[in-house]
Scaffold this motif. Structure first.
Motif, short mmCIF file in Angstrom:
data_model
loop_
_atom_site.label_atom_id
_atom_site.label_comp_id
_atom_site.label_asym_id
_atom_site.label_seq_id
_atom_site.Cartn_x
_atom_site.Cartn_y
_atom_site.Cartn_z
N ALA A 23 44.63 36.84 42.44
CA ALA A 23 43.30 36.87 43.03
C ALA A 23 43.27 36.00 44.28
CB ALA A 23 42.26 36.38 42.03
N ALA A 24 42.68 36.50 45.33
CA ALA A 24 42.59 35.77 46.58
C ALA A 24 41.28 36.10 47.27
CB ALA A 24 43.78 36.10 47.48
N SER A 25 41.02 35.38 48.35
CA SER A 25 39.82 35.64 49.12
C SER A 25 39.94 36.99 49.82
CB SER A 25 39.58 34.54 50.14
OG SER A 25 40.65 34.44 51.06
N ARG A 26 38.80 37.60 50.07
CA ARG A 26 38.77 38.94 50.63
C ARG A 26 39.44 39.03 51.99
NH1 ARG A 26 32.89 41.40 51.50
NH2 ARG A 26 32.91 41.16 49.22
N ILE A 27 39.23 38.05 52.82
CA ILE A 27 39.63 38.16 54.22
C ILE A 27 41.14 38.27 54.41
CG2 ILE A 27 39.70 35.66 54.60
CD1 ILE A 27 38.41 38.35 57.06
N SER A 70 51.02 46.64 43.81
CA SER A 70 49.86 47.39 44.25
C SER A 70 48.77 46.42 44.64
CB SER A 70 49.37 48.35 43.16
OG SER A 70 48.99 47.64 42.00
N ARG A 71 47.77 46.93 45.33
CA ARG A 71 46.66 46.08 45.74
C ARG A 71 45.35 46.84 45.64
NH1 ARG A 71 48.02 44.03 51.43
NH2 ARG A 71 45.84 43.31 51.44
N ASP A 72 44.31 46.11 45.39
CA ASP A 72 42.96 46.65 45.32
C ASP A 72 42.10 45.78 46.22
OD1 ASP A 72 40.38 47.49 44.75
OD2 ASP A 72 40.77 47.77 42.62
N ASN A 73 41.90 46.24 47.43
CA ASN A 73 41.17 45.44 48.40
C ASN A 73 39.71 45.24 48.01
OD1 ASN A 73 43.47 45.19 49.97
ND2 ASN A 73 42.92 46.87 51.35
N ALA A 74 39.14 46.20 47.32
CA ALA A 74 37.76 46.08 46.89
C ALA A 74 37.57 44.95 45.89
CB ALA A 74 37.26 47.40 46.29
N LYS A 75 38.62 44.67 45.11
CA LYS A 75 38.56 43.60 44.12
C LYS A 75 39.29 42.34 44.55
CE LYS A 75 38.18 46.78 40.21
NZ LYS A 75 38.80 47.23 38.93
N ASN A 76 39.86 42.37 45.74
CA ASN A 76 40.62 41.23 46.26
C ASN A 76 41.76 40.84 45.32
OD1 ASN A 76 38.62 41.07 48.36
ND2 ASN A 76 37.34 39.90 46.94
N MET A 77 42.49 41.83 44.85
CA MET A 77 43.54 41.61 43.86
C MET A 77 44.84 42.27 44.29
SD MET A 77 42.18 39.86 41.30
CE MET A 77 43.22 40.18 39.88
N VAL A 78 45.94 41.63 43.93
CA VAL A 78 47.28 42.18 44.07
C VAL A 78 47.93 42.13 42.70
CG1 VAL A 78 49.49 42.05 45.25
CG2 VAL A 78 47.41 41.37 46.45
N TYR A 79 48.65 43.19 42.36
CA TYR A 79 49.24 43.29 41.03
C TYR A 79 50.74 43.49 41.13
CZ TYR A 79 44.36 44.40 40.00
OH TYR A 79 42.99 44.37 39.92
N LEU A 80 51.42 43.09 40.09
CA LEU A 80 52.84 43.37 39.95
C LEU A 80 53.08 43.90 38.55
CD1 LEU A 80 55.60 43.23 41.43
CD2 LEU A 80 55.97 41.06 40.24
N GLN A 81 53.29 45.19 38.44
CA GLN A 81 53.63 45.81 37.17
C GLN A 81 55.12 45.69 36.97
OE1 GLN A 81 51.61 47.29 34.73
NE2 GLN A 81 53.53 47.26 33.57
N MET A 82 55.53 45.04 35.90
CA MET A 82 56.94 44.78 35.62
C MET A 82 57.32 45.53 34.35
SD MET A 82 57.20 40.71 36.51
CE MET A 82 56.22 40.25 35.08
#
Length: 117
Positions: A23-27, A70-82
């Motif tokens: 989770a990170a800031s939107r900008i 993957s990333r979801d800019n609307a949720k300000n999230m980046v994922y790593l499926q392992m």
């Protein structure tokens, strides 16, 4: 301040799966490439996966075919499926944003991934 918070690590059997979240800031998602890094004891931190703002992924050879970023800019999230985890994947995993010359965020605590029978 660029602040990132990782979660989703844990203890899994070889061949198992985990999904890490960052989770990170939107900008920052609209400015920087986002990456997942890992650091095992006695080793340097290494970049294992990265994703551009447009969604183009990049992977290290050691995880290619097993991990998906993957990333979801609307949720300000980046994922790593392992998937298909190996003992060699055991490390503390971190996320960070990359600029032209290196990471721009501060390193947090990361999330521990342990793959063991």
């Amino acid at each position: 301040q660029v602040q990132l918070v990782e979660s989703g690590g844990g203890l899994v059997q070889p061949g198992g799966s985990l999904r890490l979240s960052c989770a990170a800031s939107r900008i920052i998602f609209s400015i920087y490439i986002m990456g997942w890094y890992r650091q095992a004891p006695g080793k340097q931190r290494e970049l294992v996966a990265a994703i551009t703002g447009g969604g183009s992924p990049m992977y290290s050879d050691s995880v290619k075919g097993r991990f998906t970023i993957s990333r979801d800019n609307a949720k300000n999230m980046v994922y790593l499926q392992m998937n298909s985890l190996k003992s060699e994947d055991t490390a503390v995993y971190y996320c960070n944003a990359r600029g032209g010359t290196g990471v721009v965020g501060t390193w947090g605590q990361g999330t521990q991934v342990t793959v063991s029978s």
